[in-house]
Scaffold this active site. Structure first.
Site, mmCIF file in Angstrom:
data_model
loop_
_atom_site.group_PDB
_atom_site.id
_atom_site.type_symbol
_atom_site.label_atom_id
_atom_site.label_comp_id
_atom_site.label_asym_id
_atom_site.label_seq_id
_atom_site.Cartn_x
_atom_site.Cartn_y
_atom_site.Cartn_z
ATOM 1 C CB CYS A 267 -1.210 0.072 1.119
ATOM 2 S SG CYS A 267 -0.103 0.216 2.409
ATOM 3 C CG HIS A 326 -4.769 0.299 3.763
ATOM 4 N ND1 HIS A 326 -3.720 0.357 2.792
ATOM 5 C CD2 HIS A 326 -5.713 1.584 2.357
ATOM 6 C CE1 HIS A 326 -4.631 0.686 1.209
ATOM 7 N NE2 HIS A 326 -5.633 1.254 0.884
ATOM 8 C CG ASP A 349 -6.714 3.102 -1.238
ATOM 9 O OD1 ASP A 349 -5.663 2.736 -2.085
ATOM 10 O OD2 ASP A 349 -6.791 3.076 -0.322
#
Length: 709
Positions: A267, A326, A349
């Site tokens: 991530c 995250h 994202d």
């Protein structure tokens, strides 16, 4: 009198250094002219004779393979009249002998991308050599939807090519230095390629909402052969471990040259690359880390955690998970596509978690919609809302007649979304932006936001998270009674408060030494059963091994506290470290049950390992085009061998990503590697180094050097 010869153009000067300074694009390492929309570009035209009032001159800017006026991809400007064309215009500032100085102002809503220029005079046309004009979004222009008012903010979110990405756990946050490098060689061209690959129609390329959504899809390789391939397996053969990258530059350059997805990302790598791409295109952007991030696959705003009879978590029952951290991105823009009130930061994202409209993409979700619980707002607000607001529900699983029987043990409301972090503006420190995502826990506003969110109930339940909604969460149901207090005071203290204290820093190879502290605020004494367990897990919450547990019954006198030691020998986890391929953590889970009641309390904590440092030896200052040497030294002070070590170093504007295979480093051994660099640009430059091995992953260091002309 003789007839004047036909007018022809003999040259065009794009006045690159002057324009680049005015457009804040002088850092781009690119041959073309890089400009921002809605702002004047000055250029000099050279003719075969002096210009006269009756001459016909057209400046034609075209973009894409089939430029057409009807598509807005062919812009034809008349500098003689200065007439407006689709919000663009060209005017002559002065004409002198055979030269003429022209200003071209593009529309603040112009299509973003790479244009070429042709100058047409009557029946002649002239195409300058190297005629590329890159047109970017313009946060300095008030009419642009990405306009950002503060100078310090633009310097950080658009122009800063270095920063930090925050990783670790809510209790132990550390900043990984990251080189965004949006101005480096080939990065702008790579972003232009991504725009072409996105299949966005020309009109859509005016809109930062659609461009940022498309880029969130293209930074991962799911669906569209995008930039990075995700890998959470711990096996990185045939690629680079996600922990070895020090920045986005090597990744985007490799992708531009090979057109193949780069292996591998997790991530923070997806987020770092997306920050680079958005800043490169001129959209203010930041990498944002959410600690205790709920990955709520069931869409019920609740993450279920199943424990066996010893209160140890079971790995295989749950699809929901809580990632220790995250990382995603925020981009800054107005939202004319939505009702009023949703301008400002928007979450996007690029980590491939869930599909949105059939593609692994996410956002832009307005932070104001997430804050107020408006989860139906485009795009994907419900998903982001769950990441920062979900409850944790602990269940006990028992086998009864061969069937699993589930009993609810405890609910931790709003367990997700802690210490949401980004790099502060103009400073090398962490800024906590949790309050931009959610109201204070237990406040009236937080409960109102929660009610708004839970009122939009999902009709489909098929995991469709696009403009649909969520089901009521645990705290709205009868088994969790609503709070009796109704103003913004603190909620009452629970009868038992649990804490987990780490006695000393956790170095790999040392025992884990903890205290579990139980405090009671109740007036009478109580008997409490406490179960605590430790797991080795990866940062996305996957359990790799149970490494120890204790069960104790304690008597707590009124308003007192008790300490229970939890000690685990190093050899219980040492052999397992190599099996976790990414950031590994020790997860401690404690459940307390008051005897004679059904009252239960839960607490968990993630411990991250600490590592010996890398030291960097180099001068404090250096001169452009003069070489200097830079040494990286690492001493293994752990009582374990680090296998298969790789040192990666990069200095933006000084040397490309360089890696050294260091082999196995025994305890006490010192390694030293050296780079000779020749700086190309003046200013403050940063050198970043990471060391990764089979057992120990994320050791990193940065050092700043001032380069003078």
């Amino acid at each position: 009198s003789s007839v004047a010869p036909q007018l022809t153009v003999t040259g065009v000067d794009f006045l690159k250094s002057r324009n680049a300074r005015l457009h804040h694009t002088d850092a781009y390492d690119n041959q073309g002219l890089v400009a921002r929309r809605g702002q004047g570009i000055e250029m000099k035209l050279f003719f075969n004779r002096q210009l006269s009032a009756s001459d016909k001159v057209k400046l034609q800017f075209s973009i894409g393979d089939k430029p057409m006026k009807s598509q807005g991809t062919l812009i034809s400007l008349n500098p003689m009249t200065g007439k407006d064309y689709n919000g663009w215009r060209a005017t002559i500032i002065m004409s002198f002998n055979k030269e003429c100085l022209v200003t071209v102002i593009s529309s603040p809503n112009a299509i973003i991308g790479k244009y070429s220029l042709k100058v047409v005079t009557g029946s002649n046309s002239y195409k300058p050599e190297n005629d590329a004009v890159y047109l970017l979004f313009n946060p300095w222009c008030q009419e642009d939807t990405v306009f950002m008012a503060g100078n310090a903010e633009r310097n950080e979110y658009v122009l800063n090519d270095m920063g930090y990405i925050y990783v670790g756990s809510a209790d132990y946050i550390h900043g990984r230095p990251w080189n965004f490098g949006q101005f480096e060689e080939l990065i702008l061209d790579c972003c232009m390629d991504l725009l072409d690959q996105s299949k966005l129609k020309p009109n859509a390329r005016r809109d930062p909402v659609l461009v940022s959504r498309a880029m969130s899809a293209l930074v991962n390789d799911n669906d569209d052969r995008g930039v990075l391939m995700g890998n959470w397996s711990g096996m990185y053969t045939g690629g680079t471990s996600p922990l070895a990258w020090v920045g986005s530059v090597a990744i985007l350059q490799q992708y531009y040259k090979t057109k193949q997805p780069v292996r591998f990302g997790q991530c923070w790598v997806f987020s770092g690359v997306l920050t680079t791409v958005m800043r490169c295109l001129g959209v203010p952007a930041r990498s944002v880390s959410n600690f205790e991030s709920a990955h709520d696959t069931q869409e019920d705003l609740r993450v279920d955690i199943y424990l066996d009879e010893n209160r140890q978590p079971l790995n295989n029952l749950t699809l929901d998970s809580i990632w220790n951290f995250h990382v995603w991105n925020d981009v800054w823009m107005k939202r004319p596509d939505l009702p009023a009130g949703f301008d400002g930061w928007q979450a996007i994202d690029a980590t491939p978690q869930e599909q949105s409209q059939g593609v692994f993409q996410c956002g832009p979700s307005p932070l104001k919609a997430i804050l107020e619980g408006h989860v139906y707002v485009n795009f994907d607000c419900k998903f982001v809302y769950a990441e920062v607001n979900a409850d944790k529900v602990y269940w006990k699983v028992q086998k009864v007649n061969g069937q699993n029987k589930y009993t609810k043990l405890a609910v931790v409301t709003n367990a997700a979304g802690k210490n949401i972090s980004t790099k502060a503006v103009g400073q090398n420190r962490r800024e906590d932006i949790t309050l931009q995502y959610k109201y204070p826990e237990g406040s009236l506003k937080e409960r109102r936001s929660m009610q708004v969110a839970t009122s939009f109930i999902s009709g489909s339940g098929h995991g469709a998270r696009y403009a649909s909604a969520i089901v009521p969460r645990a705290r709205m149901l009868a088994d969790v009674s609503p709070s009796p207090w109704d103003n913004d005071e603190e909620p009452p203290k629970p009868e038992i408060q649990l804490e987990i204290a780490n006695k000393s820093p956790l170095y790999p190879g040392n025992p884990i030494d903890l205290d579990i502290i139980a405090k009671t605020f109740a007036p009478k004494s109580q008997t409490v059963n406490i179960a605590a367990s430790c797991q080795l897990q990866s940062y996305i919450g996957q359990i790799k091994a149970n490494i120890g547990c204790i069960k104790e019954t304690i008597k707590l006198e009124s308003k007192s506290e008790a300490r229970i030691p939890l000690k685990i020998a190093a050899d219980k986890y040492m052999g397992l470290l190599a099996s976790v391929g990414d950031e590994d953590l020790i997860k401690v889970t404690v459940i307390a049950e008051i005897e004679g009641t059904d009252k239960k309390f839960a607490k968990d904590m993630s411990l991250t390992f600490e590592y010996p440092p890398i030291t960097v030896e180099m001068p404090a200052t250096a001169k452009v085009d003069e070489e200097f040497s830079c040494a990286f030294i690492f001493k293994n002070t752990l009582n374990m061998v680090l296998q298969d070590c790789k040192l990666c170093v990069e200095g933006l504007g000084m040397f490309k990503l360089t890696s050294f295979d260091e082999g196995d480093i025994e305890p006490g051994r010192i390694i030293k590697s050296k780079v000779i660099c020749t700086p190309k640009r003046a200013g403050e430059k940063k050198i970043v180094a990471t060391l990764a091995s089979t057992q120990v992953k994320g050791i990193s260091v940065e050092k700043v050097i001032t380069i003078t002309e």
